[in-house]
Design an enzyme around this catalytic site. Structure first.
Site, PDB file in Angstrom:
ATOM      1  N   GLY A  30     -32.463  79.885  82.403  1.00 13.55           N
ATOM      2  CA  GLY A  30     -31.227  79.064  81.990  1.00 13.55           C
ATOM      3  C   GLY A  30     -31.101  78.112  83.168  1.00 13.55           C
ATOM      4  CD  GLU A  88     -37.428  86.325  80.972  1.00 14.48           C
ATOM      5  OE1 GLU A  88     -36.379  85.876  80.548  1.00 14.48           O
ATOM      6  OE2 GLU A  88     -37.885  87.354  80.712  1.00 14.48           O
ATOM      7  N   GLY A 146     -37.648  77.925  81.570  1.00 10.82           N
ATOM      8  CA  GLY A 146     -38.262  77.147  80.422  1.00 10.82           C
ATOM      9  C   GLY A 146     -38.169  75.940  80.828  1.00 10.82           C
ATOM     10  NE  ARG A 174     -31.886  70.995  74.319  1.00  8.55           N
ATOM     11  CZ  ARG A 174     -30.984  70.346  75.056  1.00  8.55           C
ATOM     12  NH1 ARG A 174     -30.971  69.157  75.397  1.00  8.55           N
ATOM     13  NH2 ARG A 174     -30.125  71.191  75.723  1.00  8.55           N
ATOM     14  CE1 TYR A 230     -28.569  74.499  70.532  1.00  8.59           C
ATOM     15  CE2 TYR A 230     -30.136  72.899  71.335  1.00  8.59           C
ATOM     16  CZ  TYR A 230     -29.848  73.864  70.643  1.00  8.59           C
ATOM     17  OH  TYR A 230     -30.820  75.088  70.351  1.00  8.59           O
ATOM     18  CB  CYS A 253     -31.196  60.431  55.260  1.00  2.50           C
ATOM     19  SG  CYS A 253     -30.373  59.369  54.057  1.00  2.50           S
ATOM     20  CD  GLU A 254     -27.850  65.617  58.402  1.00  5.36           C
ATOM     21  OE1 GLU A 254     -26.955  65.975  58.494  1.00  5.36           O
ATOM     22  OE2 GLU A 254     -28.922  65.810  57.481  1.00  5.36           O
TER      23      GLU A 254
HETATM   24  N1  LLP Z   1     -35.552  83.954  78.666  1.00  5.95           N
HETATM   25  C1  LLP Z   1     -34.910  84.295  77.633  1.00  5.95           C
HETATM   26  C2  LLP Z   1     -34.850  85.687  77.411  1.00  5.95           C
HETATM   27  C3  LLP Z   1     -34.574  83.280  77.075  1.00  5.95           C
HETATM   28  O1  LLP Z   1     -33.816  83.558  75.990  1.00  5.95           O
HETATM   29  C4  LLP Z   1     -34.634  81.787  77.349  1.00  5.95           C
HETATM   30  C5  LLP Z   1     -34.037  80.763  76.580  1.00  5.95           C
HETATM   31  C6  LLP Z   1     -35.186  81.587  78.543  1.00  5.95           C
HETATM   32  C7  LLP Z   1     -35.631  82.410  79.233  1.00  5.95           C
HETATM   33  C8  LLP Z   1     -35.406  80.076  78.857  1.00  5.95           C
HETATM   34  O2  LLP Z   1     -34.361  79.484  79.302  1.00  5.95           O
HETATM   35  P1  LLP Z   1     -34.236  78.064  79.899  1.00  5.95           P
HETATM   36  O3  LLP Z   1     -34.740  78.142  81.113  1.00  5.95           O
HETATM   37  O4  LLP Z   1     -35.185  77.338  79.274  1.00  5.95           O
HETATM   38  O5  LLP Z   1     -32.811  77.826  80.049  1.00  5.95           O
HETATM   39  N2  LLP Z   1     -32.690  75.415  71.950  1.00  5.95           N
HETATM   40  C9  LLP Z   1     -31.791  75.391  73.197  1.00  5.95           C
HETATM   41  C10 LLP Z   1     -32.419  76.291  74.349  1.00  5.95           C
HETATM   42  C11 LLP Z   1     -32.377  78.071  73.612  1.00  5.95           C
HETATM   43  C12 LLP Z   1     -32.832  78.941  74.740  1.00  5.95           C
HETATM   44  C13 LLP Z   1     -32.903  80.136  74.275  1.00  5.95           C
HETATM   45  N3  LLP Z   1     -33.380  81.069  75.212  1.00  5.95           N
HETATM   46  C14 LLP Z   1     -31.718  74.102  73.760  1.00  5.95           C
HETATM   47  O6  LLP Z   1     -32.414  73.050  73.425  1.00  5.95           O
HETATM   48  O7  LLP Z   1     -30.812  73.929  74.773  1.00  5.95           O
END
Ligand code: LLP
Length: 392
Positions: free
Chosen positions: A212, A251, A253, A291, A295, A321-322
């Site tokens: 997150g 975790e 991402g 995104r 969002y 087309c949006e």
């Molecule tokens: N762990 C769990 C259980 C998760 O559900 C997620 C993301 C992460 C870790 C990684 O989160 P991060 O560090 O990337 O914030 N499509 C959306 C993001 C959806 C994230 C879903 N879960 C966007 O483009 O912002």
């Protein structure tokens, strides 16, 4: 276009941030960018992998992660996915939902065991887009702590043959900037760990705090320092005797791959509406980065050929087309003209990962820059690729 050095550097930053704060594992959330060429960088750096489907599990394996170092998430894992994960030798199954306890137990071979985490919902609201909040009571994810569900499920798991409850997990949401919410998360998990021990006798050895951590999309975005984040989330855990020596799993991402890519678009057309807006239309859009539309994410841009120059305010419009396909609503650019390149930095997370073939546009190629070399890690899609699964 991804930069390998930036991915490696982001991983080192995460590791360094947790230094001195007790045992920790960094588990790459594959969903942010499941490209093999990118995930392989993190596998080589010895990260774990956090996966949410059998597809991500198989991709992570191909990228070089050992299944024993993976955790499988999901609020609706099918038997097929669970079976596939068990067969692959998954390290941890993250149980999310009361029915999953029995379903998973039924799939385990007689005499076999699997290590599990329990996913809980701590009831903590966060300052991000509604779709990006995960840890509230009104969420499909996790057993709620406040309703007593979390403890009930912990009891149920601890009584179930074949399941070894070794961890608890929560994820607050994504693109977050407040250290205080992470401190609350650490505290909620520490208290739960104590309650789980009291109720079941099980000592929680792994505390997973999700991902997150937000990144800067625009130059003036405020972000949470990674060390401040690490300290906030671990402090309450280290202060609770039942989990003071537990391994904290983090975790990330977006924080690992988000800043590592620049999306490149070619300017195709411009349209001026005096007193209203100038639209600069490019050869991509919501199909390669949903995104902004989904969002309201706000990115920055430069004209690559004239990176230092500034100009008036324009909108960067996608080609889909949006009407909602506007990549950037307001950005100062020096009058881009057709043929020039618009570069959007910090495009590495959840762009390619969420790409679609809407309007039957083909998805872009992806290049990885590593040690001065450019390598194609995903070729441009062809029209035949789009039709390959269809029959007339
Ligand atoms: N762990 C769990 C259980 C998760 O559900 C997620 C993301 C992460 C870790 C990684 O989160 P991060 O560090 O990337 O914030 N499509 C959306 C993001 C959806 C994230 C879903 N879960 C966007 O483009 O912002």
């Amino acid at each position: 276009m991804y930069d390998a050095a930036t991915v490696r550097q982001a991983y080192r930053e995460q590791k360094a941030a947790f230094r001195g704060l007790g045992p920790v594992r960094i588990s790459y959330a594959m969903k942010a960018c499941p490209l093999l060429g990118v995930a392989a960088l993190l596998a080589s750096a010895r990260a774990d992998a956090s996966v949410v489907s059998l597809g991500e599990l198989l991709a992570a394996k191909r990228a070089g992660f050992a299944p024993s170092r993976m955790q499988l998430h999901g609020n609706a894992k099918t038997d097929e996915e669970l079976r596939g994960a068990l067969r692959a030798g998954i390290g941890r199954v993250v149980i999310d939902g009361a029915e999953e306890v029995d379903r998973l137990a039924a799939l385990i071979r007689r005499g076999g065991t699997v290590s599990v985490w329990l996913r809980v919902s701590p009831g903590i609201d966060v300052d991000t887009h509604t779709y990006l909040r995960t840890g509230t009571l009104d969420s499909k994810f996790g057993a709620s702590i406040s309703t007593g569900d979390a403890l009930d499920q912990a009891r149920r798991i601890s009584r179930t043959r074949g399941l070894r409850l070794i961890g608890i997990h929560a994820h607050l949401g994504t693109q977050l900037h407040e250290a205080e919410r992470y401190r609350e998360l650490g505290a909620a998990l520490a208290t739960l760990a104590r309650d789980v021990r009291e109720a079941t006798g099980v000592t929680v050895r792994e505390v997973a705090v999700g991902g997150g951590l937000g990144i800067r999309l625009r130059a003036d975005d405020r972000v949470l320092d990674v060390r401040a984040y690490a300290e906030a989330v671990t402090a309450p855990i280290r202060a609770e005797t039942t989990v003071e020596r537990a391994t904290v799993y983090c975790e990330p991402g977006r924080a690992l791959v988000g800043r590592a890519a620049v999306a490149l678009y070619r300017v195709v057309a411009t349209k001026r509406v005096p007193g209203v807006r100038t639209f600069v239309s490019v050869d991509g859009g919501m199909g390669d980065n949903i995104r902004p539309a989904l969002y309201d994410a706000r990115y920055d841009a430069v004209v690559a050929e004239r990176a230092g120059a500034t100009g008036g305010e324009v909108a960067v419009a996608g080609k889909y087309c949006e009407s909602g396909d506007i990549l950037i609503r307001e950005v100062r650019l020096p009058d881009p003209v057709p043929g020039e390149t618009i570069a959007i930095p910090a495009s590495g997370a959840y762009s390619v990962a969420m790409a679609s073939n809407y309007n039957h546009h083909t998805r872009p190629a992806v290049v990885l820059i590593d040690r001065g070399r450019a390598r194609l890690i995903r070729r441009r899609e062809s029209h035949a690729d789009i039709w390959r699964l269809e029959r007339r």
